[in-house]
Design an enzyme around this catalytic site. Structure first.
Site, PDB file in Angstrom:
ATOM      1  N   ASN A   9       0.789  -1.211  -0.053  1.00 26.45           N
ATOM      2  CA  ASN A   9       0.082   0.116   0.185  1.00 26.45           C
ATOM      3  C   ASN A   9       1.022   1.163   0.071  1.00 26.45           C
ATOM      4  O   ASN A   9       1.514   1.552   0.932  1.00 26.45           O
ATOM      5  CB  ASN A   9      -0.735   0.001   1.254  1.00 26.45           C
ATOM      6  N   TRP A  10       0.926   1.914  -1.004  1.00 24.44           N
ATOM      7  CA  TRP A  10       1.960   3.116  -1.089  1.00 24.44           C
ATOM      8  C   TRP A  10       1.156   4.256  -0.474  1.00 24.44           C
ATOM      9  O   TRP A  10       1.949   5.466  -0.397  1.00 24.44           O
ATOM     10  CB  TRP A  10       2.021   3.232  -2.715  1.00 24.44           C
ATOM     11  N   LYS A  11       0.129   4.158  -0.186  1.00 29.71           N
ATOM     12  CA  LYS A  11      -0.654   5.666   0.406  1.00 29.71           C
ATOM     13  C   LYS A  11      -0.409   6.622  -0.397  1.00 29.71           C
ATOM     14  O   LYS A  11      -0.362   6.592  -1.651  1.00 29.71           O
ATOM     15  CB  LYS A  11      -0.001   5.550   1.807  1.00 29.71           C
ATOM     16  N   HIS A  93      -9.107   1.164   5.590  1.00 28.67           N
ATOM     17  CA  HIS A  93      -7.917   1.400   6.053  1.00 28.67           C
ATOM     18  C   HIS A  93      -8.017   2.168   7.292  1.00 28.67           C
ATOM     19  O   HIS A  93      -8.873   3.064   7.324  1.00 28.67           O
ATOM     20  CB  HIS A  93      -6.907   1.864   4.842  1.00 28.67           C
ATOM     21  N   GLU A  95      -6.257   4.695   8.459  1.00 22.82           N
ATOM     22  CA  GLU A  95      -6.169   6.225   7.876  1.00 22.82           C
ATOM     23  C   GLU A  95      -7.292   6.631   7.268  1.00 22.82           C
ATOM     24  O   GLU A  95      -7.513   7.882   7.325  1.00 22.82           O
ATOM     25  CB  GLU A  95      -4.927   6.112   7.039  1.00 22.82           C
ATOM     26  N   GLU A 163      -4.639  -5.274  11.038  1.00 18.91           N
ATOM     27  CA  GLU A 163      -3.729  -4.017  11.265  1.00 18.91           C
ATOM     28  C   GLU A 163      -3.758  -3.467  12.452  1.00 18.91           C
ATOM     29  O   GLU A 163      -4.778  -2.321  12.523  1.00 18.91           O
ATOM     30  CB  GLU A 163      -3.778  -3.031  10.059  1.00 18.91           C
ATOM     31  N   GLY A 169       3.081   2.080  10.737  1.00 20.56           N
ATOM     32  CA  GLY A 169       3.948   3.139  10.471  1.00 20.56           C
ATOM     33  C   GLY A 169       4.858   3.658  11.863  1.00 20.56           C
ATOM     34  O   GLY A 169       5.592   4.549  11.822  1.00 20.56           O
ATOM     35  N   SER A 209       4.013  -2.313   9.932  1.00 16.02           N
ATOM     36  CA  SER A 209       5.690  -2.543  10.268  1.00 16.02           C
ATOM     37  C   SER A 209       6.112  -3.723  10.040  1.00 16.02           C
ATOM     38  O   SER A 209       7.058  -4.119  10.594  1.00 16.02           O
ATOM     39  CB  SER A 209       5.722  -2.081  11.726  1.00 16.02           C
ATOM     40  N   GLY A 230       2.894  -1.393   4.230  1.00 14.00           N
ATOM     41  CA  GLY A 230       2.851   0.240   3.758  1.00 14.00           C
ATOM     42  C   GLY A 230       4.587   0.502   3.552  1.00 14.00           C
ATOM     43  O   GLY A 230       4.924   0.402   2.188  1.00 14.00           O
ATOM     44  N   GLY A 231       5.018   1.388   4.240  1.00 14.65           N
ATOM     45  CA  GLY A 231       6.268   1.964   4.208  1.00 14.65           C
ATOM     46  C   GLY A 231       7.443   1.048   3.457  1.00 14.65           C
ATOM     47  O   GLY A 231       8.107   1.334   2.375  1.00 14.65           O
TER      48      GLY A 231
HETATM   49  P1  PGA Z   1       3.331   0.129   7.452  1.00 14.01           P
HETATM   50  O1  PGA Z   1       1.656   0.307   7.057  1.00 14.01           O
HETATM   51  O2  PGA Z   1       3.774  -1.057   6.836  1.00 14.01           O
HETATM   52  O3  PGA Z   1       4.080   1.381   6.847  1.00 14.01           O
HETATM   53  O4  PGA Z   1       3.212  -0.103   8.987  1.00 14.01           O
HETATM   54  C1  PGA Z   1       0.907  -0.754   6.862  1.00 14.01           C
HETATM   55  C2  PGA Z   1      -0.275  -0.068   6.327  1.00 14.01           C
HETATM   56  O5  PGA Z   1      -0.915   0.821   6.708  1.00 14.01           O
HETATM   57  O6  PGA Z   1      -1.055  -1.060   5.484  1.00 14.01           O
END
Ligand code: PGA
Length: 249
Positions: A9-11, A93, A95, A163, A169, A209, A230-231
């Site tokens: 997920n590149w957000k 998600h 966020e 999650e 993050g 993470s 994500g990251g």
């Molecule tokens: P992260 O994000 O791997 O950067 O913790 C995970 C996500 O939000 O799907």
């Protein structure tokens, strides 16, 4: 047998410059043994689909509106994602839940709309740190599952991503026992609601993470069928070892 899924997920990160990471990813995995998915920002979906052509790497959206179409400035319809070449979309998600005050009922409607458009949906759930510290994790998970999932779904068109909000993050990761407890609990809830056939076949991803250094131990946990990353999905050099760890799990 559940087919394992490595999802990135590149957000809100990435411009056309970042397509080189997709190219590197496909070149690093010419014949992947797991399903690979990247959800770039919506502006990159069409070009990402071109970059991934003739390779099993799939491209997904990060959100769709609950309506099929209409007067919703700035939003994206599920049919548009599908038309752009996406095969998946994320739903709920954390966020989105935080930034856009999305609640379970909306997420359920978005999921149904995405299914109707022919998209597979990764429905995201997870507790906050306060909820975990108050020992409410399983109640929260049960409520989010009950509220966010439609009554009608298939094991092919729906994936769950657990999650924990406090792990996203932050570099903080639950213990493998904590991950296993929640994944086993989700499995039991899915079987109860949808029956053995669907409930045992749906995939449950862990997210929060995930990186190359912790992927092996996370993928060894029961009922972990892959990851939502994500990251560490932004660079092929970070995501590729996670894919390899999943292939070897
Ligand atoms: P992260 O994000 O791997 O950067 O913790 C995970 C996500 O939000 O799907």
């Amino acid at each position: 047998m559940r087919r394992k899924l490595a999802a990135g997920n590149w957000k809100m990160n990435g411009t056309s410059e970042n397509l080189k990471e997709l190219k590197a990813l496909r070149d690093a995995h010419p014949d992947p043994k797991v399903e690979m998915l990247i959800c770039p920002p919506a502006t990159l979906i069409t070009s990402a689909v071109v970059t991934a052509a003739d390779h099993p790497l799939q491209i997904g959206g990060q959100d769709n509106h609950r309506a099929e179409a209409g007067a919703h400035t700035g939003d994206i319809a599920a049919t548009m994602l599908k038309d752009a070449g996406a095969s998946y979309v994320l739903s709920g998600h954390s966020e989105r839940r935080t930034d856009h005050a999305e609640v379970d009922e909306q997420i359920r409607r978005k999921t149904k709309t995405a299914h109707a458009a022919g998209l597979k949906v990764i429905v995201c759930i997870g507790e906050t740190l306060e909820e975990r510290e108050a020992a409410n994790t399983l109640d929260i998970i049960a409520g989010q599952l009950a509220g966010s999932l439609p009554d009608v779904l298939t094991a092919e068109n729906t994936v769950i991503a657990y999650e924990p909000v406090w792990a996203i993050g932050t570099g903080k990761v639950p213990t493998t026992d904590q991950i296993g407890e929640v994944h086993d609990f989700i499995r039991s809830k899915l079987v109860k609601r949808y029956g053995d056939g669907v409930g045992k076949s749906m995939r449950i991803l862990y997210g929060g993470s995930v990186k190359a250094s912790n992927a092996d131990e996370i993928f060894a946990v029961s009922n972990v069928d892959g990851a939502l990353v994500g990251g560490a999905s932004l660079k092929a050099s970070d995501f590729s070892p996670i894919i390899t760890a999943l292939e070897n799990a």
